[in-house]
Write a protein that holds these residues in place. Structure first.
Motif, mmCIF file in Angstrom:
data_model
loop_
_atom_site.group_PDB
_atom_site.id
_atom_site.type_symbol
_atom_site.label_atom_id
_atom_site.label_comp_id
_atom_site.label_asym_id
_atom_site.label_seq_id
_atom_site.Cartn_x
_atom_site.Cartn_y
_atom_site.Cartn_z
ATOM 1 N N TYR A 21 0.511 -0.927 0.294
ATOM 2 C CA TYR A 21 -0.251 0.117 0.185
ATOM 3 C C TYR A 21 0.333 1.216 0.116
ATOM 4 O O TYR A 21 1.185 2.222 -0.937
ATOM 5 C CB TYR A 21 -1.135 -0.453 1.634
ATOM 6 N N TRP A 24 1.543 3.157 -3.572
ATOM 7 C CA TRP A 24 0.364 3.933 -4.295
ATOM 8 C C TRP A 24 -0.395 5.109 -3.437
ATOM 9 O O TRP A 24 -1.476 5.272 -3.916
ATOM 10 C CB TRP A 24 -0.394 3.035 -5.394
ATOM 11 N N THR A 25 -0.774 4.359 -2.139
ATOM 12 C CA THR A 25 -1.124 5.380 -1.283
ATOM 13 C C THR A 25 -0.673 5.321 0.144
ATOM 14 O O THR A 25 -0.200 5.213 0.426
ATOM 15 C CB THR A 25 -2.814 4.593 -1.147
ATOM 16 N N PHE A 127 -8.556 6.477 -1.309
ATOM 17 C CA PHE A 127 -8.123 5.136 -1.137
ATOM 18 C C PHE A 127 -8.640 4.527 -2.523
ATOM 19 O O PHE A 127 -7.595 3.900 -3.145
ATOM 20 C CB PHE A 127 -8.161 4.208 -0.423
ATOM 21 N N ARG A 130 -6.603 6.287 -5.793
ATOM 22 C CA ARG A 130 -5.977 5.832 -6.010
ATOM 23 C C ARG A 130 -5.524 4.032 -6.170
ATOM 24 O O ARG A 130 -4.553 4.048 -7.261
ATOM 25 C CB ARG A 130 -5.005 5.851 -4.565
#
Length: 163
Positions: A21, A24-25, A127, A130
């Motif tokens: 995670y 990318w977020t 979330f 993304r």
């Protein structure tokens, strides 16, 4: 919910790799493993009134894993305050539709749930946005179900001028 240009398999693979995670977020962090009975910690970074970064952390246990369809975990105390989280993935055209839900129950949810409903859904939406961006970076691969739009040729091609 959000539609993504990735198969349910690709989408599921991205959702259950919690350790990736941070690539990318920053909207949500989850630690643990997506296996029934395992503990997970769901963290949401938020800024306080004074600008300090804090993290709301919710501990829970994975209660359902249906590969490529549903991942669910519960945290809290039934009757007092129970939070039930889930990711759901459904095929949609050549891609998938992803839903991230939170259900609250119990007496404390009646008293304090309004505040969580203010804080958490916007982070959950970030979330999902993304996630969509992450999955759209790699184009869908052609499969037997969806062959390429151009004709395939085999053998030698004639070079030179056309007559």
């Amino acid at each position: 919910a959000v539609s993504v240009a990735a198969t349910p398999h690709e989408t599921w693979s991205t959702l259950v790799r919690f350790e990736r995670y941070p690539d990318w977020t920053t909207a949500v962090a989850i630690s643990g493993e997506a296996q029934v009975g395992n503990s997970v910690v769901y963290s949401v970074p938020l800024r306080s009134r004074w600008g300090q970064l804090q993290s709301l952390k919710f501990e829970g246990d994975v209660v359902e894993v249906s590969p490529e369809r549903r991942l669910a975990w519960d945290g809290g105390v039934r009757g007092l305050m129970l939070l039930q989280w889930a990711f759901e993935v459904a095929p949609e055209g050549r891609g998938a539709r992803v839903t991230h839900t939170l259900k609250m129950s119990g007496i404390l949810a009646l008293l304090f749930g309004w505040r969580l409903r203010q804080l958490l859904p916007p982070r959950m939406e970030v979330f999902l946005t993304r996630l969509r961006t992450r999955l759209q970076r790699s184009p869908l691969k052609a499969t037997a179900k969806h062959p390429p739009a151009w004709p395939q040729r085999s053998g030698r091609h004639r070079r030179g001028r056309s007559r």
